[in-house]
Design a protein around this motif. Structure first.
Motif, mmCIF file in Angstrom:
data_model
loop_
_atom_site.group_PDB
_atom_site.id
_atom_site.type_symbol
_atom_site.label_atom_id
_atom_site.label_comp_id
_atom_site.label_asym_id
_atom_site.label_seq_id
_atom_site.Cartn_x
_atom_site.Cartn_y
_atom_site.Cartn_z
ATOM 1 N N CYS A 89 0.861 -1.178 0.000
ATOM 2 C CA CYS A 89 0.000 0.000 0.000
ATOM 3 C C CYS A 89 0.900 1.233 0.000
ATOM 4 O O CYS A 89 2.113 1.112 -0.069
ATOM 5 N N SER A 90 0.297 2.392 0.098
ATOM 6 C CA SER A 90 1.095 3.618 0.172
ATOM 7 C C SER A 90 0.652 4.474 1.350
ATOM 8 O O SER A 90 0.800 5.689 1.335
ATOM 9 N N HIS A 148 3.127 6.938 3.149
ATOM 10 C CA HIS A 148 3.689 7.972 2.278
ATOM 11 C C HIS A 148 4.047 9.197 3.121
ATOM 12 O O HIS A 148 3.229 9.701 3.884
ATOM 13 N N GLU A 168 9.031 0.252 -4.460
ATOM 14 C CA GLU A 168 8.568 1.434 -3.735
ATOM 15 C C GLU A 168 7.997 2.461 -4.715
ATOM 16 O O GLU A 168 6.952 3.067 -4.453
ATOM 17 N N MET A 215 4.434 1.672 -5.697
ATOM 18 C CA MET A 215 3.448 2.028 -4.680
ATOM 19 C C MET A 215 3.275 3.543 -4.596
ATOM 20 O O MET A 215 2.160 4.045 -4.437
ATOM 21 N N LEU A 216 4.364 4.282 -4.711
ATOM 22 C CA LEU A 216 4.272 5.745 -4.661
ATOM 23 C C LEU A 216 3.455 6.293 -5.826
ATOM 24 O O LEU A 216 2.766 7.310 -5.682
ATOM 25 N N ALA A 241 0.016 6.873 -4.753
ATOM 26 C CA ALA A 241 -0.204 7.702 -3.568
ATOM 27 C C ALA A 241 -0.821 9.050 -3.928
ATOM 28 O O ALA A 241 -0.528 9.615 -4.975
ATOM 29 N N SER A 269 8.784 12.633 -2.134
ATOM 30 C CA SER A 269 7.942 11.627 -1.481
ATOM 31 C C SER A 269 8.675 10.297 -1.372
ATOM 32 O O SER A 269 9.376 9.887 -2.294
ATOM 33 N N LEU A 279 8.156 6.232 0.969
ATOM 34 C CA LEU A 279 7.356 5.438 1.900
ATOM 35 C C LEU A 279 8.124 5.278 3.205
ATOM 36 O O LEU A 279 9.290 4.883 3.204
#
Length: 178
Positions: free
Chosen positions: A105-106, A109, A127, A130-131, A134, A141, A143
Protein backbone atom coordinates in the motif's frame (compact mmCIF):
# COMPACT_ATOMS: atom_id res chain seq x y z
CA UNK A 1 -16.67 -29.11 0.03
CA UNK A 2 -15.57 -32.27 -1.67
CA UNK A 3 -12.03 -33.56 -1.42
CA UNK A 4 -11.44 -32.80 -5.12
CA UNK A 5 -12.50 -29.15 -4.71
CA UNK A 6 -10.39 -28.80 -1.59
CA UNK A 7 -7.40 -30.27 -3.41
CA UNK A 8 -7.85 -27.88 -6.38
CA UNK A 9 -8.08 -24.88 -4.03
CA UNK A 10 -4.91 -25.99 -2.29
CA UNK A 11 -3.03 -26.42 -5.58
CA UNK A 12 -4.22 -23.03 -6.83
CA UNK A 13 -3.12 -21.35 -3.59
CA UNK A 14 0.31 -22.97 -3.79
CA UNK A 15 0.66 -21.96 -7.44
CA UNK A 16 -0.23 -18.33 -6.68
CA UNK A 17 2.16 -18.27 -3.73
CA UNK A 18 5.05 -19.60 -5.81
CA UNK A 19 4.28 -17.14 -8.61
CA UNK A 20 4.14 -14.17 -6.21
CA UNK A 21 7.39 -15.21 -4.54
CA UNK A 22 9.17 -15.30 -7.89
CA UNK A 23 8.07 -11.72 -8.59
CA UNK A 24 9.41 -10.35 -5.28
CA UNK A 25 12.89 -8.83 -5.36
CA UNK A 26 15.41 -9.04 -2.56
CA UNK A 27 14.69 -5.45 -1.55
CA UNK A 28 10.98 -6.01 -0.97
CA UNK A 29 10.01 -6.56 2.69
CA UNK A 30 9.11 -10.17 3.28
CA UNK A 31 7.14 -11.81 6.03
CA UNK A 32 9.53 -13.97 8.01
CA UNK A 33 9.23 -15.47 11.44
CA UNK A 34 6.03 -14.89 13.35
CA UNK A 35 5.88 -11.22 14.35
CA UNK A 36 8.92 -10.18 12.30
CA UNK A 37 9.42 -8.73 8.85
CA UNK A 38 12.38 -7.94 6.66
CA UNK A 39 12.40 -4.28 5.69
CA UNK A 40 14.81 -1.97 3.94
CA UNK A 41 16.28 -1.49 7.43
CA UNK A 42 16.93 -5.21 8.02
CA UNK A 43 15.01 -7.50 10.34
CA UNK A 44 12.80 -5.67 12.79
CA UNK A 45 10.19 -6.60 15.32
CA UNK A 46 6.79 -5.82 13.85
CA UNK A 47 4.59 -3.65 16.01
CA UNK A 48 6.49 -4.18 19.24
CA UNK A 49 5.06 -2.38 22.23
CA UNK A 50 8.42 -1.20 23.56
CA UNK A 51 11.88 -0.69 22.19
CA UNK A 52 13.71 -1.03 25.48
CA UNK A 53 16.17 1.36 27.05
CA UNK A 54 18.32 3.19 24.55
CA UNK A 55 21.24 5.49 25.03
CA UNK A 56 20.65 8.99 23.71
CA UNK A 57 23.29 8.46 21.02
CA UNK A 58 21.22 5.50 19.70
CA UNK A 59 18.19 7.75 19.09
CA UNK A 60 17.24 10.52 16.73
CA UNK A 61 14.50 13.09 17.07
CA UNK A 62 11.89 13.14 14.32
CA UNK A 63 9.16 15.74 13.80
CA UNK A 64 6.02 14.60 11.97
CA UNK A 65 3.61 17.18 10.57
CA UNK A 66 0.26 15.39 10.65
CA UNK A 67 -2.53 15.79 8.10
CA UNK A 68 -4.23 18.39 10.28
CA UNK A 69 -1.02 20.43 10.62
CA UNK A 70 -0.26 19.20 14.16
CA UNK A 71 3.45 18.75 14.87
CA UNK A 72 4.29 15.48 16.62
CA UNK A 73 7.83 15.18 17.97
CA UNK A 74 9.22 11.81 19.00
CA UNK A 75 12.44 9.82 19.15
CA UNK A 76 13.30 6.75 17.15
CA UNK A 77 16.02 4.15 17.31
CA UNK A 78 18.77 4.37 14.70
CA UNK A 79 18.15 1.61 12.16
CA UNK A 80 14.37 1.54 12.64
CA UNK A 81 12.10 2.53 9.79
CA UNK A 82 9.84 5.55 10.12
CA UNK A 83 6.91 3.14 10.09
CA UNK A 84 8.44 1.38 13.12
CA UNK A 85 8.71 4.73 14.92
CA UNK A 86 5.04 5.59 14.29
CA UNK A 87 3.88 2.16 15.44
CA UNK A 88 6.26 1.75 18.41
CA UNK A 89 5.48 5.23 19.73
CA UNK A 90 1.74 4.79 19.02
CA UNK A 91 1.58 8.09 17.15
CA UNK A 92 -1.87 9.28 16.16
CA UNK A 93 -1.48 9.24 12.37
CA UNK A 94 -4.71 7.84 10.99
CA UNK A 95 -4.36 4.84 8.63
CA UNK A 96 -0.55 4.97 8.60
CA UNK A 97 1.17 1.68 7.65
CA UNK A 98 -1.92 -0.39 6.90
CA UNK A 99 0.11 -3.17 5.21
CA UNK A 100 2.64 -3.36 8.07
CA UNK A 101 5.55 -2.43 5.83
CA UNK A 102 5.14 -5.10 3.17
CA UNK A 103 5.05 -2.63 0.24
CA UNK A 104 1.43 -3.51 -0.49
CA UNK A 105 0.00 0.00 0.00
CA UNK A 106 1.09 3.62 0.17
CA UNK A 107 -0.40 4.58 3.52
CA UNK A 108 3.02 5.39 5.02
CA UNK A 109 3.69 7.97 2.28
CA UNK A 110 5.76 10.85 3.68
CA UNK A 111 7.12 14.06 2.21
CA UNK A 112 10.70 14.99 3.09
CA UNK A 113 12.60 18.26 3.11
CA UNK A 114 14.93 18.46 0.11
CA UNK A 115 18.15 18.30 2.19
CA UNK A 116 17.08 15.06 3.93
CA UNK A 117 15.63 13.57 0.74
CA UNK A 118 19.04 13.84 -0.97
CA UNK A 119 20.60 11.74 1.82
CA UNK A 120 18.16 8.83 1.53
CA UNK A 121 19.07 5.50 -0.01
CA UNK A 122 17.97 5.06 -3.63
CA UNK A 123 14.34 4.20 -4.20
CA UNK A 124 13.49 0.67 -5.38
CA UNK A 125 11.20 -0.12 -8.29
CA UNK A 126 8.72 -1.71 -5.88
CA UNK A 127 8.57 1.43 -3.73
CA UNK A 128 8.17 3.60 -6.84
CA UNK A 129 5.26 1.44 -7.99
CA UNK A 130 3.45 2.03 -4.68
CA UNK A 131 4.27 5.74 -4.66
CA UNK A 132 2.74 6.08 -8.13
CA UNK A 133 -0.59 5.25 -6.47
CA UNK A 134 -0.20 7.70 -3.57
CA UNK A 135 -2.19 10.91 -3.18
CA UNK A 136 -0.24 14.14 -2.97
CA UNK A 137 2.91 12.73 -4.56
CA UNK A 138 5.84 15.18 -4.66
CA UNK A 139 9.43 15.09 -5.88
CA UNK A 140 10.52 14.34 -2.29
CA UNK A 141 7.94 11.63 -1.48
CA UNK A 142 8.98 8.26 -0.03
CA UNK A 143 7.36 5.44 1.90
CA UNK A 144 8.10 5.50 5.62
CA UNK A 145 8.46 1.71 5.75
CA UNK A 146 11.49 1.99 3.44
CA UNK A 147 13.33 4.82 5.25
CA UNK A 148 15.77 3.77 7.96
CA UNK A 149 16.76 6.26 10.63
CA UNK A 150 20.38 7.38 10.74
CA UNK A 151 22.30 9.93 12.83
CA UNK A 152 22.19 12.44 9.96
CA UNK A 153 18.38 12.51 10.21
CA UNK A 154 18.36 13.83 13.78
CA UNK A 155 15.89 16.72 14.03
CA UNK A 156 14.35 16.15 10.60
CA UNK A 157 10.78 17.09 9.81
CA UNK A 158 8.57 14.93 7.59
CA UNK A 159 5.05 15.72 6.46
CA UNK A 160 2.15 13.32 6.20
CA UNK A 161 0.15 14.12 3.01
CA UNK A 162 -3.44 15.28 3.41
CA UNK A 163 -4.89 12.31 1.55
CA UNK A 164 -4.12 8.64 1.80
CA UNK A 165 -4.52 5.96 -0.84
CA UNK A 166 -4.64 2.30 0.10
CA UNK A 167 -4.39 0.25 -3.10
CA UNK A 168 -5.63 -2.80 -1.23
CA UNK A 169 -9.00 -1.07 -0.67
CA UNK A 170 -9.22 -0.08 -4.35
CA UNK A 171 -8.61 -3.70 -5.32
CA UNK A 172 -11.31 -4.87 -2.90
CA UNK A 173 -13.80 -2.33 -4.27
CA UNK A 174 -13.13 -3.51 -7.82
CA UNK A 175 -13.88 -7.13 -7.04
CA UNK A 176 -17.42 -8.36 -7.15
CA UNK A 177 -18.86 -10.84 -4.70
CA UNK A 178 -19.44 -14.30 -6.11
Amino acid sequence: MTAAVTQRCLLLSQSLLLRSRSMISKQTPLRTLRGQRHTACGFSRAFSSSIGTLRSEDKVTVHFINRDGEKITTEGKIGDSLLDVVVNKNLDIDGFGACEGTLACSTCHLIFDENIFKQLDPITDEEMDMLDLAYGLTETSRLGCQICLSKSMNGMTVSVPEGVADVRQAADMGSSPS
